[in-house]
Motif scaffolding. Structure first.
Motif, short mmCIF file in Angstrom:
data_model
loop_
_atom_site.label_atom_id
_atom_site.label_comp_id
_atom_site.label_asym_id
_atom_site.label_seq_id
_atom_site.Cartn_x
_atom_site.Cartn_y
_atom_site.Cartn_z
N LEU A 17 0.83 -1.21 0.00
CA LEU A 17 0.00 0.00 0.00
C LEU A 17 0.87 1.26 0.00
CD1 LEU A 17 -2.85 -0.97 2.50
CD2 LEU A 17 -2.99 -0.78 0.02
N GLU A 18 1.98 1.21 0.69
CA GLU A 18 2.88 2.37 0.71
C GLU A 18 3.42 2.67 -0.69
OE1 GLU A 18 7.25 3.52 2.62
OE2 GLU A 18 6.03 1.95 3.55
N ARG A 19 3.78 1.62 -1.42
CA ARG A 19 4.33 1.82 -2.77
C ARG A 19 3.25 2.18 -3.78
NH1 ARG A 19 7.29 -0.08 0.54
NH2 ARG A 19 9.57 -0.08 0.39
N LEU A 20 2.04 1.70 -3.56
CA LEU A 20 0.93 2.12 -4.43
C LEU A 20 0.67 3.61 -4.29
CD1 LEU A 20 -1.62 -0.80 -3.91
CD2 LEU A 20 -0.21 -0.38 -5.95
N SER A 21 0.74 4.11 -3.07
CA SER A 21 0.55 5.55 -2.84
C SER A 21 1.64 6.35 -3.52
CB SER A 21 0.53 5.85 -1.33
OG SER A 21 -0.58 5.23 -0.71
N ALA A 22 2.88 5.84 -3.46
CA ALA A 22 3.98 6.52 -4.13
C ALA A 22 3.77 6.53 -5.64
CB ALA A 22 5.30 5.84 -3.78
N MET A 23 3.27 5.43 -6.18
CA MET A 23 3.00 5.36 -7.62
C MET A 23 1.90 6.34 -8.01
SD MET A 23 3.23 1.29 -8.50
CE MET A 23 2.89 1.60 -10.25
N ASP A 24 0.85 6.43 -7.19
CA ASP A 24 -0.21 7.41 -7.44
C ASP A 24 0.36 8.81 -7.53
OD1 ASP A 24 -2.66 6.12 -7.80
OD2 ASP A 24 -2.93 5.81 -5.65
N LEU A 47 1.39 -3.68 -14.57
CA LEU A 47 1.93 -2.39 -14.14
C LEU A 47 3.28 -2.12 -14.79
CD1 LEU A 47 1.06 -2.47 -10.33
CD2 LEU A 47 0.19 -0.81 -11.98
N ASN A 48 4.11 -3.14 -14.82
CA ASN A 48 5.45 -2.98 -15.41
C ASN A 48 5.36 -2.68 -16.90
OD1 ASN A 48 8.37 -3.20 -14.68
ND2 ASN A 48 8.34 -4.72 -16.32
N ARG A 49 4.40 -3.30 -17.59
CA ARG A 49 4.22 -3.07 -19.02
C ARG A 49 3.87 -1.60 -19.27
NH1 ARG A 49 0.75 -6.67 -19.88
NH2 ARG A 49 2.11 -8.24 -20.77
N SER A 63 9.18 6.93 -15.34
CA SER A 63 9.14 5.52 -15.72
C SER A 63 10.09 4.69 -14.87
CB SER A 63 9.50 5.38 -17.20
OG SER A 63 9.59 4.02 -17.56
N VAL A 64 11.29 5.21 -14.64
CA VAL A 64 12.27 4.49 -13.82
C VAL A 64 11.78 4.34 -12.39
CG1 VAL A 64 14.59 4.60 -12.83
CG2 VAL A 64 14.24 5.18 -15.24
N GLU A 65 11.25 5.42 -11.82
CA GLU A 65 10.77 5.37 -10.43
C GLU A 65 9.60 4.40 -10.30
OE1 GLU A 65 9.86 9.37 -9.44
OE2 GLU A 65 11.95 10.00 -9.30
N LEU A 66 8.72 4.41 -11.28
CA LEU A 66 7.60 3.47 -11.25
C LEU A 66 8.08 2.04 -11.28
CD1 LEU A 66 5.10 5.25 -13.68
CD2 LEU A 66 4.76 4.89 -11.23
N LYS A 67 9.04 1.73 -12.15
CA LYS A 67 9.52 0.36 -12.27
C LYS A 67 10.26 -0.09 -11.01
CE LYS A 67 11.48 0.91 -16.40
NZ LYS A 67 12.18 0.54 -17.64
N VAL A 68 10.93 0.82 -10.34
CA VAL A 68 11.59 0.47 -9.07
C VAL A 68 10.54 0.08 -8.03
CG1 VAL A 68 12.89 1.39 -7.11
CG2 VAL A 68 13.66 1.84 -9.44
N LEU A 69 9.47 0.87 -7.92
CA LEU A 69 8.40 0.58 -6.97
C LEU A 69 7.69 -0.73 -7.31
CD1 LEU A 69 6.90 4.17 -6.64
CD2 LEU A 69 8.15 2.94 -4.87
N ILE A 70 7.47 -0.95 -8.60
CA ILE A 70 6.80 -2.19 -9.03
C ILE A 70 7.66 -3.40 -8.70
CG2 ILE A 70 5.99 -3.48 -11.04
CD1 ILE A 70 5.34 -0.69 -12.29
N GLU A 71 8.95 -3.29 -8.92
CA GLU A 71 9.85 -4.41 -8.61
C GLU A 71 9.88 -4.69 -7.12
OE1 GLU A 71 12.43 -7.57 -8.98
OE2 GLU A 71 11.17 -6.55 -10.47
N GLN A 72 9.86 -3.63 -6.31
CA GLN A 72 9.83 -3.83 -4.86
C GLN A 72 8.54 -4.55 -4.44
OE1 GLN A 72 10.29 0.15 -3.35
NE2 GLN A 72 12.52 0.13 -3.55
N MET A 73 7.44 -4.18 -5.05
CA MET A 73 6.18 -4.87 -4.75
C MET A 73 6.21 -6.31 -5.25
SD MET A 73 3.01 -2.21 -5.23
CE MET A 73 3.34 -1.86 -6.95
N ARG A 74 6.73 -6.51 -6.44
CA ARG A 74 6.76 -7.85 -7.02
C ARG A 74 7.52 -8.82 -6.14
NH1 ARG A 74 9.55 -11.38 -9.57
NH2 ARG A 74 11.44 -10.14 -9.28
N GLU A 75 8.63 -8.37 -5.56
CA GLU A 75 9.41 -9.23 -4.67
C GLU A 75 8.59 -9.66 -3.46
OE1 GLU A 75 12.88 -7.01 -3.69
OE2 GLU A 75 13.84 -7.29 -5.66
#
Length: 290
Positions: free
Chosen positions: A159-166, A252-254, A272-284
């Motif tokens: 949820l923390e990373r979703l807020s950052a992505m928003d 999300l990554n796509r 784009s880079v920041e989003l992919k970093v957050l997505i990778e953190q969530m994916r793990e």
């Protein structure tokens, strides 16, 4: 509802007659539910019922259930005395000593060593089975609680990373009109250097074609939709959600990759880079969710 991690450990121990039972449950990530047992061969007939209990408590994960049974050292609590046989032996000894004067008197040790007088208490099979099943219930209760506690941490992380992505998407969406204008002004300036007169209509046509390729409104919309869906899933947490979340991480990554490929400014690339970093953190972390 509660998110459950696939990793966890629990232990339960108890005694049944002269036997001490120790039961461990440990689990790691796995695509499906894989339950394995390590226990004495004379308990193998319980595997089916024990497996059903575990399957009712977990939907995914590689789970190992280890059962160890130890016999207590022979002692007063673990031995039984055949009092009737001991009394009969003592009476016979008294009788025969009276008839045969050369016979010695039996000691307590002599009587106890006679076959059948002293024996280890036999375990009631049904009672022992119930003890094992009860310990498994206790271990599964702690196992589920531990996985739920870990699941809450995973939920907070996501949820923390979703807020950052928003925040990133909203910021970039707000900046995008001005970024487009800056790009148009730069294109006009470069063309002015190359030709004496600029055909404004032609410039707008070319720029309109470019914007069709560079337009990321659709990607913004899909990102927001996917973010909302991930948030809904982890908040409601109905059943096994790990596979659904894993699929959404791919989506999300796509979209983040597409934004990067259509970048018309450094701000787009950075987002784009920041989003992919957050997505990778969530994916793990999603890999740990049941």
């Amino acid at each position: 509802m509660t998110i459950h991690s696939m990793t966890g450990f629990a232990n339960a121990a108890g005694e049944c007659g002269s036997k001490r039972i120790n039961l461990d449950i440990r689990a790691v990530n796995h695509r499906y539910l894989d339950v394995q047992f390590k226990m004495p061969d004379d308990l193998r007939h319980l595997e089916g019922s024990l497996r059903e209990k575990i399957a009712a408590a977990a939907a995914r994960g590689k789970i190992e259930c280890r059962i160890q049974v130890q016999t207590a050292a022979a002692g007063a609590a673990a031995l039984s005395v055949n009092h009737a046989l001991a009394a009969e032996l003592a009476a016979l000894n008294d009788k025969w000593r009276g008839e045969f004067g050369g016979l010695g008197k039996l000691t307590v040790a002599d009587i106890l060593h006679f076959p059948g007088v002293l024996a280890a208490q036999s375990e009631d099979e049904e009672t022992f089975v119930l003890a094992v099943q009860s310990l498994l219930d206790d271990a599964l209760a702690e196992f589920s609680a531990a996985r739920a506690r870990e699941g809450e941490k995973l939920k907070a992380h996501i949820l923390e990373r979703l807020s950052a992505m928003d925040g990133i998407v909203d910021a970039l969406s707000g900046q995008f009109p001005s970024l487009v204008q800056v790009h148009l002004d730069k294109a006009r300036a470069r063309l002015a250097e190359a030709v004496a007169n600029i055909d404004e209509d032609r410039l707008k046509q070319e720029f309109a074609l470019f914007m069709q390729k560079a337009d990321v409104d659709e990607e913004f919309s899909r990102l927001k939709t996917h973010i909302g869906e991930v948030r809904r899933i982890v908040t409601e947490a109905k059943g096994s959600i790990g596979k659904r979340l894993d699929f959404l991480m791919q989506e999300l990554n796509r979209e983040a990759n597409t934004i990067g490929s259509k970048a018309i400014a450094a701000e787009c690339t950075q987002a784009s880079v920041e989003l992919k970093v957050l997505i990778e953190q969530m994916r793990e972390q999603v890999q740990n969710i049941e």
